[in-house]
Design a protein around this motif. Structure first.
Motif, mmCIF file in Angstrom:
data_model
loop_
_atom_site.group_PDB
_atom_site.id
_atom_site.type_symbol
_atom_site.label_atom_id
_atom_site.label_comp_id
_atom_site.label_asym_id
_atom_site.label_seq_id
_atom_site.Cartn_x
_atom_site.Cartn_y
_atom_site.Cartn_z
ATOM 1 N N ARG A 257 0.984 -1.360 -0.064
ATOM 2 C CA ARG A 257 0.095 0.061 0.061
ATOM 3 C C ARG A 257 0.675 1.350 -0.040
ATOM 4 N NH1 ARG A 257 -2.549 -4.227 2.018
ATOM 5 N NH2 ARG A 257 -4.718 -4.679 2.042
ATOM 6 N N THR A 258 2.196 1.150 -0.181
ATOM 7 C CA THR A 258 3.081 2.350 -0.143
ATOM 8 C C THR A 258 3.501 2.586 -1.639
ATOM 9 O OG1 THR A 258 3.797 1.803 2.192
ATOM 10 C CG2 THR A 258 5.165 3.282 0.811
ATOM 11 N N VAL A 259 3.323 3.761 -1.896
ATOM 12 C CA VAL A 259 3.847 4.181 -3.522
ATOM 13 C C VAL A 259 5.074 4.977 -3.351
ATOM 14 C CG1 VAL A 259 3.116 5.301 -5.467
ATOM 15 C CG2 VAL A 259 1.318 4.077 -4.049
ATOM 16 N N CYS A 260 5.000 5.904 -2.434
ATOM 17 C CA CYS A 260 6.294 6.892 -2.271
ATOM 18 C C CYS A 260 7.347 6.509 -1.431
ATOM 19 C CB CYS A 260 5.875 8.261 -1.904
ATOM 20 S SG CYS A 260 4.430 8.903 -2.996
ATOM 21 N N GLY A 261 7.293 5.281 -1.113
ATOM 22 C CA GLY A 261 8.443 4.917 -0.317
ATOM 23 C C GLY A 261 8.060 5.061 1.414
ATOM 24 N N PHE A 262 8.921 4.605 2.365
ATOM 25 C CA PHE A 262 8.778 4.683 3.705
ATOM 26 C C PHE A 262 8.895 5.791 4.255
ATOM 27 C CE2 PHE A 262 9.223 -0.262 4.195
ATOM 28 C CZ PHE A 262 8.183 -0.507 3.759
ATOM 29 N N SER A 263 8.303 6.535 5.175
ATOM 30 C CA SER A 263 8.935 7.766 5.899
ATOM 31 C C SER A 263 10.089 7.180 6.844
ATOM 32 C CB SER A 263 7.845 8.278 6.813
ATOM 33 O OG SER A 263 7.295 7.612 7.637
ATOM 34 N N LEU A 264 10.710 8.435 7.217
ATOM 35 C CA LEU A 264 11.920 7.675 8.254
ATOM 36 C C LEU A 264 11.258 7.079 9.580
ATOM 37 C CD1 LEU A 264 15.151 7.777 9.023
ATOM 38 C CD2 LEU A 264 14.589 10.342 9.931
ATOM 39 N N VAL A 265 10.249 7.690 10.033
ATOM 40 C CA VAL A 265 9.604 6.958 11.200
ATOM 41 C C VAL A 265 9.255 5.622 11.107
ATOM 42 C CG1 VAL A 265 7.670 7.360 13.042
ATOM 43 C CG2 VAL A 265 9.072 9.366 12.297
ATOM 44 N N LEU A 266 8.473 5.494 9.934
ATOM 45 C CA LEU A 266 8.130 3.860 9.737
ATOM 46 C C LEU A 266 9.323 3.003 9.544
ATOM 47 C CD1 LEU A 266 5.544 2.384 9.586
ATOM 48 C CD2 LEU A 266 5.633 3.001 7.083
ATOM 49 N N SER A 267 10.275 3.561 8.819
ATOM 50 C CA SER A 267 11.606 2.754 8.565
ATOM 51 C C SER A 267 12.310 2.354 9.756
ATOM 52 C CB SER A 267 12.721 3.556 7.547
ATOM 53 O OG SER A 267 13.617 2.921 7.421
ATOM 54 N N ALA A 283 16.667 -6.958 9.436
ATOM 55 C CA ALA A 283 17.067 -5.605 9.962
ATOM 56 C C ALA A 283 18.003 -4.892 8.932
ATOM 57 C CB ALA A 283 17.414 -5.816 11.386
ATOM 58 N N ARG A 284 18.956 -5.700 8.793
ATOM 59 C CA ARG A 284 20.232 -5.002 7.897
ATOM 60 C C ARG A 284 19.652 -4.607 6.488
ATOM 61 N NH1 ARG A 284 25.742 -4.677 8.548
ATOM 62 N NH2 ARG A 284 26.520 -2.996 7.044
ATOM 63 N N ASP A 288 20.071 -0.818 4.967
ATOM 64 C CA ASP A 288 20.563 -0.713 3.973
ATOM 65 C C ASP A 288 19.664 0.136 2.700
ATOM 66 O OD1 ASP A 288 22.848 -1.461 5.145
ATOM 67 O OD2 ASP A 288 22.795 -3.387 4.222
ATOM 68 N N ALA A 289 18.441 -0.226 2.767
ATOM 69 C CA ALA A 289 17.647 -0.036 1.895
ATOM 70 C C ALA A 289 16.814 1.299 2.099
ATOM 71 C CB ALA A 289 16.500 -0.922 1.438
ATOM 72 N N SER A 297 18.317 5.304 13.477
ATOM 73 C CA SER A 297 18.406 4.367 12.705
ATOM 74 C C SER A 297 19.696 3.635 13.156
ATOM 75 C CB SER A 297 18.285 4.736 11.112
ATOM 76 O OG SER A 297 17.478 5.408 10.916
ATOM 77 N N TRP A 298 20.887 4.288 13.099
ATOM 78 C CA TRP A 298 22.287 3.637 13.144
ATOM 79 C C TRP A 298 22.210 3.098 14.654
ATOM 80 C CZ3 TRP A 298 26.036 3.514 9.884
ATOM 81 C CH2 TRP A 298 26.071 4.199 8.649
ATOM 82 N N ASN A 299 21.585 3.681 15.815
ATOM 83 C CA ASN A 299 21.830 3.140 17.145
ATOM 84 C C ASN A 299 20.967 1.748 17.226
ATOM 85 O OD1 ASN A 299 23.322 5.275 18.129
ATOM 86 N ND2 ASN A 299 21.753 6.661 18.784
ATOM 87 N N THR A 300 19.764 1.893 16.282
ATOM 88 C CA THR A 300 19.058 0.765 16.561
ATOM 89 C C THR A 300 19.675 -0.466 16.102
ATOM 90 O OG1 THR A 300 16.881 2.054 16.420
ATOM 91 C CG2 THR A 300 16.762 -0.284 15.980
ATOM 92 N N VAL A 301 20.231 -0.320 14.939
ATOM 93 C CA VAL A 301 20.911 -1.505 14.172
ATOM 94 C C VAL A 301 22.273 -1.813 15.118
ATOM 95 C CG1 VAL A 301 22.486 -0.122 12.473
ATOM 96 C CG2 VAL A 301 21.432 -2.521 12.076
ATOM 97 N N ILE A 302 23.035 -0.878 15.566
ATOM 98 C CA ILE A 302 24.125 -1.260 16.217
ATOM 99 C C ILE A 302 23.871 -1.854 17.444
ATOM 100 C CG2 ILE A 302 26.032 -0.108 17.809
ATOM 101 C CD1 ILE A 302 26.151 2.025 15.617
#
Length: 610
Positions: A257-267, A283-284, A288-289, A297-302
């Motif tokens: 249902r997403t056309v324009c890509g994810f927002s930063l909050v959703l990502s 997650a990676r 990366d995408a 974002s960086w803190n979550t994956v670290i």
């Protein structure tokens, strides 16, 4: 000097009383010259000048100009709230509903002041509107206050207003009243996306993730379109449930249902969900995408890589980060602390200081725990000295970590000194000190502090494990039995398997093996490995071969792949002169591919194991 005088004359000529008296026909416009200046004002000094001019020409006696003054000073620029309070108390003899709403909204951080204003408003025979009640809800701190506002909304006929009901639902969720929140939700005359979002988020934060998912289905069935806030709550729900399959379904629903890509909050919500579910591959891939990444974002994956033990990968990402904050440093330091890698840990800490990032208590706790794990008393003392030099506040959280470190490193006197320094002690701190006394064989001191603790605090389950262990190590059988028998009756704590393990160890160490076996037979739960291990060790210590055989057989049923039980039983047969049984146990070990692990010792010198 000439410019200043000229400017003041120009200002006063524009605002002269003869030309700037308040015109009632302009009462609902902002075209008055002084109000135009007010709308353009940006600093406190300019505001004071405009206020002085309005007082001089008596504009403050009119309701509309005063409402603009209060809105500016109380809401638009809240740093002037002190002036707004003076204006309201001394220069507003006839406040209307708008003025009351402005002040109640501005003072919503204080329930006492908001309710006082509301009572004054009611005494002035002014009826509240929806904005009044919403501001009152924001200012309420207790459930009883929220219920009073709800009741008054019913009395005044405002209980069907949509925005108010949404605020009411949120308030009930914040106080954990899910049934009342659902009851109000059912009364909303026209449900919209915002109402469903509040309900879904409320269920997630109150650990009712399955209800949140059911409500999402109801939302879609009602023909409402979920937005990013809806999906963020759903992803949080999947993360809390640790349900990767459900998380994948939500992810697929978003993709379709997403056309324009994810927002930063959703990502970031997707990233957090996969990290909590332990799937670092997906997650990676999301990380990366993502075309936009922020520090979250960086803190979550670290933090995700640290959690699964891949500290090197986490460190590589840490080095790639464009900007690091305290959370970034704490995550990587915690990863090396889990490994007990003191040299690298201290290098990271020094790098953190060099980058002028101020450590917090979580940073220090990682350092102290690492020192405790490595039994490095010198390193622990260095960290403690750093705390003292930087004058960091030593609260119960940090203090309990220091007490635990000193106890594990053999510094019981230093642990007691830290304990006495902390003014406000919690259950964890008392428990750490009691456990420290017990591990050093000071059973009487542990019992003394257990009694002192109860003067202000109630012991929890971990406290009872600590005091029972202390009694066991000090041979205080009668005291241990008395404490165990009063757990449920006096403290309302049902003994768990760990408490039974302490009791059995207490009896077995004292040579009361038959009584310990009787406790095992009468337990409501299945005995654990530690219970049978305690029985086996005690049986060996007291030379009871028969009881050792029983304990060993039960232990081997639980852990047939562990060699410890075989070794103990074989050695006991050998010590008893029964070499045939001892050899047979060794043959069974060989047939199962088990070997005795060679013993080793280690020394820690300068933070390094040798």
């Amino acid at each position: 000097m000439f410019r200043c005088r000229y400017g003041w004359r120009l200002f006063t000529s524009v605002s002269a009383p003869s030309k700037s008296s308040w015109d009632p026909t302009m009462s609902l416009t902002l075209s008055h010259p002084t109000l135009v200046l007010l709308e353009k004002c940006r600093t406190r000094n300019h505001f004071k000048q405009i206020l002085a001019q309005m007082i001089r020409i008596r504009l403050v006696t009119e309701t509309f100009p005063m409402s603009r003054l209060l809105l500016f000073s109380a809401v638009s620029y809240p740093e002037n709230l002190d002036i707004a309070r003076i204006l309201f108390d001394h220069y507003t003899p006839r406040p209307n509903l708008f003025i009351y709403n402005t002040m109640i909204s501005a003072l919503s951080f204080s329930s006492t002041q908001t309710f006082s204003l509301y009572n004054s408003m009611l005494r002035s025979y002014l009826s509240p509107d929806e904005k009044t009640l919403i501001s009152l809800i924001k200012g309420s701190n207790y459930l009883s206050e929220g219920k009073q506002i709800h009741c008054h909304a019913i009395v005044t006929g405002l209980s069907s207003c949509g925005y108010f009901l949404n605020s009411l639902i949120k308030m009930y969720f914040e106080h954990g009243q899910m049934a009342l929140a659902d009851q109000v939700f059912q009364q909303v005359p026209q449900l919209d996306t915002i109402s469903f979002n509040i309900m879904i988020a409320g269920y997630v934060w109150n650990s009712c993730s399955l209800k949140a998912l059911d409500l999402f289905h109801d939302m879609v069935s009602a023909g409402l379109s979920p937005d990013d806030f809806t999906m963020v709550s759903l992803l949080m729900s999947c993360g809390r449930l640790r349900n990767i399959h459900l998380g994948n379904s939500v992810h697929a629903w978003i993709l379709r249902r997403t056309v324009c890509g994810f927002s930063l909050v959703l990502s970031n919500a997707l990233l957090d969900m996969y990290v909590k579910c332990g799937n670092l591959v997906l997650a990676r891939r999301v990380f990366d995408a993502s075309p936009k990444k922020d520090i979250v974002s960086w803190n979550t994956v670290i933090a995700g890589y640290v959690k699964v033990g891949e500290v090197e990968v986490a460190h590589g990402l840490f080095d790639e980060m464009p900007v690091r904050d305290l959370v970034s440093w704490n995550s990587i330091i915690a990863g090396y602390a889990q490994r007990g890698n003191l040299p690298t840990l201290m290098d990271m800490f020094n790098g953190m200081i060099f980058q002028k990032v101020v450590p917090d208590k979580f940073t220090i706790v990682s350092l102290v725990c690492s020192a405790a794990k490595a039994s490095s008393l010198g390193q622990g003392r260095w960290v403690h000295g750093w705390i003292v030099r930087r004058q960091m506040k030593l609260d119960a959280f940090l203090g309990s970590t220091l007490v635990d470190m000193y106890c594990k490193c053999g510094g019981i006197e230093a642990a007691l000194a830290v304990f006495k320094m902390i003014t406000v002690k919690d259950v964890t701190l008392w428990t750490s000190m009691i456990a420290g006394f017990g591990s050093h064989g000071y059973g009487k001191q542990a019992l003394e502090y257990f009694c002192k603790m109860q003067e202000n605090l109630k012991p929890n389950q971990v406290t009872f494990v600590a005091i029972l262990t202390a009694c066991s190590h000090s041979g205080m059988v009668d005291e241990g039995l008395r404490i165990f028998n009063t757990m449920k009756e006096n403290y309302g704590i049902e003994p768990g398997v760990e408490h039974y393990g302490c009791l059995i160890d207490l009896l077995a160490r004292a040579g009361k093996l038959s009584e310990a076996k009787r406790v095992i037979d009468n337990m409501a739960m299945k005995p654990s490995r530690s219970i049978w291990g305690a029985m086996l060790n005690a049986s060996q210590a007291h030379g009871n071969v028969e009881m050792a055989e029983v304990a060993s057989m039960e232990l081997l049923k639980l852990e047939p792949e562990k060699e410890g039980g075989y070794i103990l039983l074989s050695n006991m047969y050998a010590a008893d002169g029964n070499w045939g049984h001892s050899n047979r146990i060794r043959e069974i070990m060989g047939s199962r591919g088990l070997k005795k692990t060679a013993g080793c010792s280690k020394l820690v010198v300068g933070g390094r194991e040798i």
